[in-house]
Design a protein around this motif. Structure first.
Motif, mmCIF file in Angstrom:
data_model
loop_
_atom_site.group_PDB
_atom_site.id
_atom_site.type_symbol
_atom_site.label_atom_id
_atom_site.label_comp_id
_atom_site.label_asym_id
_atom_site.label_seq_id
_atom_site.Cartn_x
_atom_site.Cartn_y
_atom_site.Cartn_z
ATOM 1 N N SER A 1 0.962 -1.682 -0.132
ATOM 2 C CA SER A 1 0.441 -0.134 -0.391
ATOM 3 C C SER A 1 0.865 1.148 0.010
ATOM 4 O O SER A 1 1.750 1.488 0.848
ATOM 5 C CB SER A 1 -1.124 0.335 1.495
ATOM 6 N N TRP A 2 0.188 2.711 -1.018
ATOM 7 C CA TRP A 2 0.952 3.353 -0.395
ATOM 8 C C TRP A 2 0.087 5.177 0.002
ATOM 9 O O TRP A 2 -1.361 4.937 -0.948
ATOM 10 C CB TRP A 2 1.257 3.686 -1.859
ATOM 11 N N GLN A 3 0.025 5.421 0.432
ATOM 12 C CA GLN A 3 -0.341 6.930 1.424
ATOM 13 C C GLN A 3 0.551 7.995 0.376
ATOM 14 O O GLN A 3 1.846 8.312 1.458
ATOM 15 C CB GLN A 3 -0.932 6.842 2.280
ATOM 16 N N LEU A 4 0.152 9.436 -0.047
ATOM 17 C CA LEU A 4 0.251 10.590 0.582
ATOM 18 C C LEU A 4 -0.030 11.261 1.580
ATOM 19 O O LEU A 4 -1.265 11.655 1.195
ATOM 20 C CB LEU A 4 0.809 11.548 -1.108
ATOM 21 N N MET A 5 0.695 12.156 1.818
ATOM 22 C CA MET A 5 -0.137 12.617 3.576
ATOM 23 C C MET A 5 0.036 14.063 4.023
ATOM 24 O O MET A 5 1.305 14.242 3.952
ATOM 25 C CB MET A 5 1.038 11.582 4.573
ATOM 26 N N PHE A 6 -0.872 14.069 3.829
ATOM 27 C CA PHE A 6 -1.002 16.085 4.657
ATOM 28 C C PHE A 6 0.384 16.180 5.578
ATOM 29 O O PHE A 6 0.309 15.041 6.580
ATOM 30 C CB PHE A 6 -2.107 16.655 5.083
ATOM 31 N N PRO A 7 0.964 17.257 5.991
ATOM 32 C CA PRO A 7 1.519 17.866 7.436
ATOM 33 C C PRO A 7 0.594 17.286 8.841
ATOM 34 O O PRO A 7 0.873 16.936 9.241
ATOM 35 C CB PRO A 7 1.539 19.195 6.950
ATOM 36 N N ASP A 8 -0.563 17.487 8.606
ATOM 37 C CA ASP A 8 -1.332 17.569 9.651
ATOM 38 C C ASP A 8 -1.480 16.208 10.119
ATOM 39 O O ASP A 8 -2.619 15.557 10.866
ATOM 40 C CB ASP A 8 -2.469 18.116 9.761
ATOM 41 N N GLY A 9 -1.280 14.915 9.040
ATOM 42 C CA GLY A 9 -1.831 13.594 8.642
ATOM 43 C C GLY A 9 -2.923 13.059 7.895
ATOM 44 O O GLY A 9 -3.009 11.758 8.311
ATOM 45 N N ARG A 10 -3.348 13.632 7.454
ATOM 46 C CA ARG A 10 -4.712 13.063 6.792
ATOM 47 C C ARG A 10 -4.021 13.150 5.227
ATOM 48 O O ARG A 10 -2.727 12.807 5.326
ATOM 49 C CB ARG A 10 -5.378 14.611 6.920
ATOM 50 N N VAL A 11 -4.491 11.997 4.947
ATOM 51 C CA VAL A 11 -4.243 11.039 3.862
ATOM 52 C C VAL A 11 -4.679 11.944 2.367
ATOM 53 O O VAL A 11 -6.398 11.997 2.475
ATOM 54 C CB VAL A 11 -5.616 9.500 3.705
ATOM 55 N N ALA A 12 -4.355 12.788 1.925
ATOM 56 C CA ALA A 12 -4.251 13.118 0.110
ATOM 57 C C ALA A 12 -4.806 12.477 -0.615
ATOM 58 O O ALA A 12 -5.873 11.882 -1.425
ATOM 59 C CB ALA A 12 -2.662 13.656 -0.059
ATOM 60 N N ASP A 13 -4.117 11.139 -0.665
ATOM 61 C CA ASP A 13 -3.484 10.101 -2.161
ATOM 62 C C ASP A 13 -3.236 8.905 -0.946
ATOM 63 O O ASP A 13 -2.931 8.796 -0.860
ATOM 64 C CB ASP A 13 -3.013 10.333 -2.508
ATOM 65 N N ALA A 14 -4.165 7.774 -1.941
ATOM 66 C CA ALA A 14 -3.736 6.438 -1.674
ATOM 67 C C ALA A 14 -3.547 5.536 -3.277
ATOM 68 O O ALA A 14 -4.408 6.205 -3.559
ATOM 69 C CB ALA A 14 -4.417 6.334 -0.558
ATOM 70 N N GLY A 15 -3.243 5.027 -2.373
ATOM 71 C CA GLY A 15 -3.195 3.612 -3.203
ATOM 72 C C GLY A 15 -2.367 2.526 -3.464
ATOM 73 O O GLY A 15 -1.853 2.051 -2.064
#
Length: 151
Positions: free
Chosen positions: A50-64
């Motif tokens: 799995s792969w996630q791109l995280m915002f600085p505040d810990g929210r998930v921006a993108d995933a795959g």
């Protein structure tokens, strides 16, 4: 994933660095935060992970998912936006990053494609990738980013 209804964005840049340093810059969370406006990836960069791109505040921006990882030559990600409903509903895209040594530089080609005509997601990444990759190029070549703005 390319059909007559696909939307595609391609960006090519030449960076005065080595494929190994560029690969590290693309995959290291610490390095990524410097040029991607504080964002970072969470993954082990193994095919099928799995792969996630995280915002600085810990929210998930993108995933795959990591579809292919061949360091330091090629990285392919299955990629979906997770924070904008109109983009999330378009489904998964495919992002391919190819690194090719050319003399003292590395040619980096980023191809982002989704099987949706006139994709809102591809419209968004076509504005984002140039900013991100300009920062990456500048950081590797000069030690400083071009754009400081936050996402």
């Amino acid at each position: 994933m390319t059909s007559s209804t696909a939307s595609t964005f391609v960006y090519v840049t030449f960076i005065r660095t080595t494929p190994e340093k560029l690969w590290t810059a693309l995959t290291s969370p610490e390095f990524t935060r410097q040029y991607w406006f504080g964002m970072h990836h969470e993954t082990d960069w193994k095919t099928g992970s799995s792969w996630q791109l995280m915002f600085p505040d810990g929210r998930v921006a993108d995933a795959g998912e990591v579809v292919e990882a061949d360091p330091p030559k090629r990285l392919v990600l299955k990629w979906r936006n997770e924070f904008r409903p109109e983009m999330k509903e378009e489904g998964y895209s495919r992002c391919t990053m190819e690194l090719e040594q050319l003399d003292e530089a590395v040619k980096l080609t980023v191809t982002h494609v989704i099987d949706v005509a006139e994709s809102k997601f591809i419209g968004a990444v076509s504005g984002g990738w140039p900013r991100i990759l300009s920062n990456l190029k500048s950081l590797l070549e000069t030690g400083k980013v071009v754009l400081e703005q936050k996402v």
